[in-house]
Write an enzyme that holds these catalytic residues in place. Structure first.
Site, PDB file in Angstrom:
ATOM      1  CE1 TYR A   1      -3.891   1.627   0.825  1.00 28.40           C
ATOM      2  CE2 TYR A   1      -3.184   3.142   2.156  1.00 28.40           C
ATOM      3  CZ  TYR A   1      -3.373   2.848   1.161  1.00 28.40           C
ATOM      4  OH  TYR A   1      -5.010   3.642   2.024  1.00 28.40           O
TER       5      TYR A   1
ATOM      6  CE  LYS B   1      -3.737   4.769  -1.199  1.00 28.11           C
ATOM      7  NZ  LYS B   1      -4.610   5.279  -2.605  1.00 28.11           N
TER       8      LYS B   1
END
Length: 253
Positions: free
Chosen positions: A154, A158
């Site tokens: 993640y 991001k």
């Protein structure tokens, strides 16, 4: 809005949480909104709320990581609402685990939805923006882009969103298109509630733990993110591009 032209927006991952909040705020700003999520039926509640408030919206079902599904979804938006010149890439999933426990599938799933999804949606929509000579792209990053235990996939995705955003700003600026990213901190959504449950904590205990580290002393709400999106997509924000705004209740970077 300051123009007589009704802008058309697509918001991905919009059935609930941040995406639904953004969709409702854009509709309140006078924008017609395509509420897009994996399950079209799940988008109907947000659409109904927008319509009940006097706005215009449609529900669209699509997997943003599927090239053909993305193409079909954008074609539906063009046919039913008009040519989109606002895109909010919000769709996302989490598959948290420590690196040595993280499966290849968990890595690939997160990368596909966040990065491939943002790429496919933006590539499909940018033509309408460049032809119109006006466009607004807002990509959802996260404070996790700065690094977060148990989120190698993640965090990498991001952080990638931020680089993607800055490159879009460079490439599309001359066409009147801006691209910016918003990096939320702790926002009270169903995804966060699921994280608390997975950790064996009540949501209230999880929130209390998080809020201790937030200078403003509260958790964020989808409306906080929607307000930032409203600014970035406004008519008057044309000189703001390639930026990453941390909406996290205090400084992060």
């Amino acid at each position: 809005m300051t123009t007589t032209t009704t802008r058309i927006a697509i918001v991905t991952g919009a059935a609930r949480g941040i995406g639904a909040g953004v969709s409702k705020r854009l509709a309140a700003d006078g924008v017609a909104v395509a509420v897009l999520d994996l399950d079209e039926a799940a988008c109907q509640a947000a659409v109904a709320e927008i319509e009940d408030a006097g706005g215009r919206a449609i529900a669209v079902g699509a997997d943003v990581a599927d090239e053909e599904a993305v193409k079909a979804s954008v074609e539906k938006v063009v046919a039913e609402l008009g040519e989109p010149t606002i895109l909010v890439n919000n769709a996302g999933v989490i598959r948290d685990n420590l690196l040595f426990k993280m499966s290849t599938a968990d890595w690939d799933t997160v990368m596909s939805v966040h990065l491939r999804g943002a790429f496919l949606m933006t590539r499909a929509v940018q033509r309408y923006m460049t032809e119109a000579g006006w466009g607004r792209i807002v990509n959802l990053s996260s404070t996790s882009a700065l690094g977060n235990r148990g989120q190698a996939n993640y965090a990498a995705a991001k952080a990638g969103i931020q680089g993607f955003t800055k490159t879009l700003a460079i490439e599309l600026g001359k066409y009147g298109v801006t691209a910016n990213a918003i990096a939320p901190g702790f926002i009270e959504t169903e995804m966060i509630m699921a994280t608390a449950e997975r950790m064996g904590m009540t949501f209230e205990d999880f929130k209390a733990y998080a809020v201790r580290e937030i200078p403003v002393g509260r958790g964020g709400r989808p409306a906080d993110i929607a307000h930032a999106v409203s600014f970035f997509t406004s008519e008057d924000a044309g000189y703001v591009s390639g930026q990453v705004l941390y909406v996290a209740g205090g400084p992060k970077a």
